[in-house]
Design an enzyme around this catalytic site. Structure first.
Site, PDB file in Angstrom:
ATOM      1  N   GLY A 243       0.755  -1.243   0.000  1.00  0.00           N
ATOM      2  CA  GLY A 243       0.000   0.000   0.000  1.00  0.00           C
ATOM      3  C   GLY A 243       0.782   1.288   0.000  1.00  0.00           C
ATOM      4  O   GLY A 243       0.195   2.360  -0.209  1.00  0.00           O
ATOM      5  N   PRO A 278       4.562  -5.277  -0.690  1.00  0.00           N
ATOM      6  CA  PRO A 278       4.572  -4.095  -1.553  1.00  0.00           C
ATOM      7  C   PRO A 278       4.482  -4.478  -3.025  1.00  0.00           C
ATOM      8  O   PRO A 278       5.064  -5.487  -3.444  1.00  0.00           O
ATOM      9  CB  PRO A 278       5.944  -3.465  -1.265  1.00  0.00           C
ATOM     10  CG  PRO A 278       6.810  -4.629  -0.892  1.00  0.00           C
ATOM     11  CD  PRO A 278       5.919  -5.602  -0.176  1.00  0.00           C
ATOM     12  N   ARG A 280       3.228  -1.610  -5.847  1.00  0.00           N
ATOM     13  CA  ARG A 280       3.455  -0.352  -6.561  1.00  0.00           C
ATOM     14  C   ARG A 280       4.800   0.299  -6.243  1.00  0.00           C
ATOM     15  O   ARG A 280       5.495   0.757  -7.131  1.00  0.00           O
ATOM     16  CB  ARG A 280       2.332   0.617  -6.177  1.00  0.00           C
ATOM     17  CG  ARG A 280       2.312   1.890  -6.988  1.00  0.00           C
ATOM     18  CD  ARG A 280       1.292   2.876  -6.417  1.00  0.00           C
ATOM     19  NE  ARG A 280       0.042   2.281  -6.067  1.00  0.00           N
ATOM     20  CZ  ARG A 280      -1.034   2.212  -6.871  1.00  0.00           C
ATOM     21  NH1 ARG A 280      -0.977   2.725  -8.078  1.00  0.00           N
ATOM     22  NH2 ARG A 280      -2.140   1.646  -6.456  1.00  0.00           N
ATOM     23  N   CYS A 348     -12.220   3.721 -29.438  1.00  0.00           N
ATOM     24  CA  CYS A 348     -13.465   4.447 -29.721  1.00  0.00           C
ATOM     25  C   CYS A 348     -14.330   4.617 -28.485  1.00  0.00           C
ATOM     26  O   CYS A 348     -15.425   4.063 -28.373  1.00  0.00           O
ATOM     27  CB  CYS A 348     -14.214   3.722 -30.829  1.00  0.00           C
ATOM     28  SG  CYS A 348     -13.292   3.846 -32.347  1.00  0.00           S
TER      29      CYS A 348
HETATM   30  N1  LLP Z   1      -1.552  -7.049  -0.790  1.00  0.00           N
HETATM   31  C1  LLP Z   1      -2.857  -7.154  -1.104  1.00  0.00           C
HETATM   32  C2  LLP Z   1      -3.672  -8.129  -0.392  1.00  0.00           C
HETATM   33  C3  LLP Z   1      -3.412  -6.327  -2.089  1.00  0.00           C
HETATM   34  O1  LLP Z   1      -4.704  -6.423  -2.385  1.00  0.00           O
HETATM   35  C4  LLP Z   1      -2.584  -5.385  -2.775  1.00  0.00           C
HETATM   36  C5  LLP Z   1      -3.143  -4.516  -3.815  1.00  0.00           C
HETATM   37  C6  LLP Z   1      -1.222  -5.338  -2.419  1.00  0.00           C
HETATM   38  C7  LLP Z   1      -0.737  -6.171  -1.427  1.00  0.00           C
HETATM   39  C8  LLP Z   1      -0.257  -4.410  -3.094  1.00  0.00           C
HETATM   40  O2  LLP Z   1      -0.547  -3.082  -2.868  1.00  0.00           O
HETATM   41  P1  LLP Z   1       0.467  -1.936  -3.367  1.00  0.00           P
HETATM   42  O3  LLP Z   1       1.726  -2.030  -2.555  1.00  0.00           O
HETATM   43  O4  LLP Z   1       0.742  -2.171  -4.805  1.00  0.00           O
HETATM   44  O5  LLP Z   1      -0.274  -0.684  -3.128  1.00  0.00           O
HETATM   45  N2  LLP Z   1      -5.087  -1.409  -9.866  1.00  0.00           N
HETATM   46  C9  LLP Z   1      -4.942  -0.397  -8.844  1.00  0.00           C
HETATM   47  C10 LLP Z   1      -4.309  -0.946  -7.581  1.00  0.00           C
HETATM   48  C11 LLP Z   1      -5.004  -2.157  -7.009  1.00  0.00           C
HETATM   49  C12 LLP Z   1      -4.369  -2.676  -5.745  1.00  0.00           C
HETATM   50  C13 LLP Z   1      -4.949  -3.948  -5.324  1.00  0.00           C
HETATM   51  N3  LLP Z   1      -4.345  -4.575  -4.191  1.00  0.00           N
HETATM   52  C14 LLP Z   1      -4.171   0.782  -9.407  1.00  0.00           C
HETATM   53  O6  LLP Z   1      -3.846   0.784 -10.591  1.00  0.00           O
HETATM   54  O7  LLP Z   1      -3.937   1.769  -8.693  1.00  0.00           O
END
Ligand code: LLP
Length: 424
Positions: A243, A278, A280, A348
């Site tokens: 997150g 992590p 993103r 489109c």
């Molecule tokens: N762990 C779980 C259980 C998750 O559901 C997620 C992301 C992560 C870890 C990783 O989170 P991060 O570190 O990447 O924030 N498609 C969306 C983001 C969806 C995230 C879903 N879950 C976007 O393009 O912003």
């Protein structure tokens, strides 16, 4: 820690990374394409691991952010485990070389077949999100004479303060089990010989730009660990999810150091094995989407820059109103006049906008641009909408490039379909 920077002679500086100009890659691969920098992946993983090293945390890369085998393997070689949410992602992690013991299986809808495959692969942990899932996993593991290690994913009812579609820790979200029911569910799990409770898990959302929701959620998790331990449960692991946000535009996410310090405090207080997931943060800034301008079109007051990448390649702007910085591959002069344009794709739909009302140096047909910070939730969310093969993926390393997911040919796209006998 910018991976993609301008380099070269002044007046003719070109965006590049890992000792290569992206223009050269575009000439060889054709546009549009995703491009990942190995040095950026390595630097980001290294920084993340260093910030969390006092907490001795296990880092399980959230494969949903980028499931390219070359990306997963680059991270796995640096020591990353994987957080997966489907049988498909699990196989990708295994194929990329992630040790099964370092795979965590998250997600609210695991099927019995996925559970069986994960048990057979001897993955390290299932993050269980409901009572029916708990019962199903107990059954599947018992039938195979196995014992599944489980963490219960708790819904802490904390608002992560992020985009509505990617907040996951509020009561009304579909994720996790209610905080107050955790204790009873642990008692239930303990009654199954085929389940071994190892910990608790949570993930409150993605692209968090403040530390306090993490702090509040982790505090709730820590309290629960303490309660469960008082009830006699051996809670040895705490999975804090992913997150941590990145600056796409003008956001100021918490520093890695502050995030690491927070996690270290929790680890020291509980004496517990920490896992983080992590996605993103590790891969977002390590990737760009390169596109070429096809036309520039003036409709009355508006100027549309029509490029050869579209919402089928990068859906984040359409889906979340996300901002991705746009840089021309050839650096514009510092005093170049800016023009406010919509950068759009050929799809489109009016929603096919990659950047809305963006001041950019003047662009012309044939110019190359980079959509920045596209390494996470870019290629992985692409589709073949409008009969468009998704952009291929390229990885850079030490002055070389490799196509790590080739562009599908139209023939390959069409070959996915099978005509039924009555239309043959
Ligand atoms: N762990 C779980 C259980 C998750 O559901 C997620 C992301 C992560 C870890 C990783 O989170 P991060 O570190 O990447 O924030 N498609 C969306 C983001 C969806 C995230 C879903 N879950 C976007 O393009 O912003």
């Amino acid at each position: 820690m910018d991976a993609f920077t301008y380099r070269g002679e002044s007046g003719a500086r070109e965006l590049g990374a890992d000792g290569l100009a992206l223009r050269a890659v575009a000439d060889s691969v054709g546009t549009p394409f995703y491009c990942y920098s190995s040095s950026a992946l390595e630097a980001r993983y290294g920084a993340f691991a260093a910030a969390l090293s006092p907490a001795r945390a296990r880092i399980c890369f959230a494969v949903k952010a980028n499931d390219n085998l070359a990306v997963i393997r680059t991270l796995a070689r640096l020591g990353a485990g994987a957080d997966v949410v489907s049988g498909g992602e699990m196989l990708a992690a295994l194929k990329a070389g992630v040790a099964p013991a370092n795979i965590v299986f998250s997600g609210i809808g695991k099927t019995a077949a996925e559970m069986a495959a994960a048990l057979d692969a001897r993955i390290g942990q299932f993050n269980v999100e409901s009572e029916p899932e708990l019962e199903r996993l107990a059954e599947v593991a018992a039938a195979r004479n196995q014992r599944a290690s489980i963490a219960l994913r708790i819904n802490p009812d904390i608002d992560a303060g992020t985009h509505e579609k990617i907040a996951t820790g509020r009561k009304r979200d579909k994720f996790g089990v209610p905080y107050d029911e955790a204790s009873a569910l642990y008692a239930r799990a303990a009654a199954h010989a085929s389940l071994q409770i190892v910990g608790i898990a949570m993930h409150i959302g993605s692209q968090l730009t403040r530390l306090d929701p993490f702090e509040a959620a982790f505090e709730r998790a820590a309290k629960l660990v303490e309660t469960l331990r008082r009830e006699g449960r051996a809670i040895t692991r705490l999975d804090l999810g992913g997150g941590l946000g990145i600056p796409y535009h003008n956001e100021l996410p918490p520093s890695l150091e502050a995030y690491g310090a927070l996690i270290t405090r929790i680890e020291k207080r509980l004496g517990i094995e920490i896992t983080v997931e992590p996605g993103r943060w590790l891969v977002g800034p390590a990737g760009v989407l390169i596109a070429r301008v096809i036309y520039v079109k003036h409709n009355g007051e508006k100027t549309f820059v029509i490029v050869d990448a579209a919402m089928n390649d990068l859906i984040r702007p359409t889906l979340y109103g996300a901002h991705h910085r746009i840089l021309p591959l050839r650096e514009a002069a510092a005093d170049a006049p800016l023009e406010t344009v919509d950068v759009v794709g050929p799809v489109c739909e009016s929603g096919d906008v990659l950047a809305f009302g963006r001041p950019l140096p003047k662009l012309e047909a044939g110019d190359l641009i980079a959509l920045m910070d596209a390494g996470a939730y870019g290629a992985v969310m692409s589709s073949a909408y409008n009969g468009r093969p998704p952009a291929p993926e390229v990885m850079l390393k030490d002055g070389r490039h490799a196509v790590v997911r080739p562009r599908l040919t139209i023939d390959a796209l069409l070959a996915r379909d099978v005509l039924p006998a009555w239309l043959g």
